[in-house]
Enzyme design. Sequence first.
Site, PDB file in Angstrom:
ATOM      1  N   ARG A  51     -33.027  53.417  19.348  1.00 34.15           N
ATOM      2  CA  ARG A  51     -31.719  54.056  19.217  1.00 34.15           C
ATOM      3  C   ARG A  51     -31.834  55.544  18.864  1.00 34.15           C
ATOM      4  O   ARG A  51     -31.270  56.406  19.539  1.00 34.15           O
ATOM      5  CB  ARG A  51     -30.961  53.316  18.106  1.00 34.15           C
ATOM      6  CG  ARG A  51     -29.526  53.585  17.968  1.00 34.15           C
ATOM      7  CD  ARG A  51     -29.006  52.740  16.812  1.00 34.15           C
ATOM      8  NE  ARG A  51     -29.413  51.348  16.973  1.00 34.15           N
ATOM      9  CZ  ARG A  51     -28.732  50.467  17.691  1.00 34.15           C
ATOM     10  NH1 ARG A  51     -27.627  50.832  18.295  1.00 34.15           N
ATOM     11  NH2 ARG A  51     -29.155  49.230  17.802  1.00 34.15           N
ATOM     12  N   ARG A 101     -40.669  60.440  13.584  1.00 30.74           N
ATOM     13  CA  ARG A 101     -40.296  59.202  12.904  1.00 30.74           C
ATOM     14  C   ARG A 101     -41.578  58.574  12.397  1.00 30.74           C
ATOM     15  O   ARG A 101     -42.556  58.461  13.163  1.00 30.74           O
ATOM     16  CB  ARG A 101     -39.637  58.270  13.912  1.00 30.74           C
ATOM     17  CG  ARG A 101     -39.415  56.865  13.399  1.00 30.74           C
ATOM     18  CD  ARG A 101     -38.072  56.757  12.771  1.00 30.74           C
ATOM     19  NE  ARG A 101     -37.640  55.400  12.543  1.00 30.74           N
ATOM     20  CZ  ARG A 101     -36.365  55.079  12.340  1.00 30.74           C
ATOM     21  NH1 ARG A 101     -35.441  56.013  12.388  1.00 30.74           N
ATOM     22  NH2 ARG A 101     -36.031  53.844  12.103  1.00 30.74           N
ATOM     23  N   HIS A 129     -33.199  60.128   6.314  1.00 31.50           N
ATOM     24  CA  HIS A 129     -32.884  60.090   7.737  1.00 31.50           C
ATOM     25  C   HIS A 129     -31.714  61.055   7.952  1.00 31.50           C
ATOM     26  O   HIS A 129     -30.587  60.649   8.220  1.00 31.50           O
ATOM     27  CB  HIS A 129     -32.508  58.656   8.122  1.00 31.50           C
ATOM     28  CG  HIS A 129     -32.437  58.403   9.600  1.00 31.50           C
ATOM     29  ND1 HIS A 129     -32.768  59.347  10.546  1.00 31.50           N
ATOM     30  CD2 HIS A 129     -32.064  57.299  10.293  1.00 31.50           C
ATOM     31  CE1 HIS A 129     -32.608  58.828  11.755  1.00 31.50           C
ATOM     32  NE2 HIS A 129     -32.179  57.593  11.627  1.00 31.50           N
TER      33      HIS A 129
END
Lengths: 301, 152
Positions: A51, A101, A129
């Site tokens: 995503r 990430r 995040h």
Amino acid sequence: MDNKSLVSIDDYTKEEILEVLARAAEFEKNPNCNLLEGKVVASLFFEPSTRTRLSFETAISRMGGKIVGFTDSSSSSVTKGETLKDTTKMVSNYCDLVVMRHPIEGSARYASEVSDVPVINAGDGANQHPTQTMLDLYSIYKTQGTLENLNIFMVGDLKYGRTVHSLLMAMSHFNPTFHFIAPKELEIPLAYKIFMDNNNINYHEHTEFNDIINDADILYMTRVQRERFADPLEYEKVKNVYILKNDMLENTRENLRILHPLPRVNEIAVDVDANPKAYYFQQALNGVYARQAIIAKALDL
Amino acid sequence: MNAKKELQVSAIENGTVIDHIPAEYLFQVINILGLDTCGNSVTFGNNLGSDKLGKKAIIKVADIFFEDDEINKISLIAPHAKLNIIKNYQVVEKKIVESPDKVVGIAKCMNPKCITNVEEVTTRFKVIEKTPITLKCHYCEKITDHKHIEII
Ligand SMILES: [Zn+2]
């Protein structure tokens, strides 16, 4: 250390948050541009997150940039045993910006210190995040017309949910009133209560999920996960308490919007999806515009 | 009473006496200050009686006068330590240890998932509370409280 990096939501001042949101609104009007023409962005996903990765890659592609990188470290050319430092050093020589990430907490801050180019944190374990937080803020701003003086209700796992903590910190610039609805085991951590007390932020805690949401401007739903409970019986007791159903929205405010960082499991009943107050799918699309604005800021474009 | 205490470890002509070190941290203090590798004469006494700490330790270092930055490193484990600066067998100055605002490379982050515990990264903390000393990791942003402070 590169101060153009975005590692933690605290790296942005209130003014910078507003600047990026205004920029996101421009990108929403005109998503396609060539600001990144001739630029290479390294997208380093040491753990998979489809995503977030697709959202970044869409943002970069719409700005005319090129992407290099990998989608998870097991399938990548990152040699087993190579340090994060070495990978970051090598890659930052090739590119103009790093999007990263990584499952280890603090990895993004460290990478921003060894990298020659700005680093955007796309999630470092349970820590930060910030691009998720910016898309949450953009969604609130867009649907309410302001970030000031709102009633923000947060529901579910408020102990471990990093999106909850970052949103709390970011919203604290804008005189919010928070309502926290969670089982005792998953209540908002003490450190955040101290933070709110020190900053004169109004907040209320509840264990029951009922018509108190009638005062809400924003309802931020999160998932209550079985693995967070030491005692499985405790989980059984609360697992169906924090589920939003359409009939609970009957007397809520017209301007109420329901947010969720996704993916959802069962914490929002499917019958809510058709309600105009459900906003979680548009929220995800806002992530592309928010990330375009964040990238533009990181590169001074 | 002071005279009696001074007798517990033999006197030095010039140097520094570090008093009120918790007994269990004596060797860590020696480590942090690099006294294990210095060539100067270092004498210490351990498990001495102390009203404040139960059991305490004293270190006497000949001909070394610590900079504040250096000595403040021990505040993590010996927050009540007191320094006597000795010149010509006389105490010429007394100092207390102060908590620094930042702690670099001394303590371990208590979060096992922190990058500093996975890769060779110098630890960095902001001191967010001085008593009891509480550290916030610059990398993972987690809190290490005084009960969990571990010296590297
Ligand atoms: Zn840490």
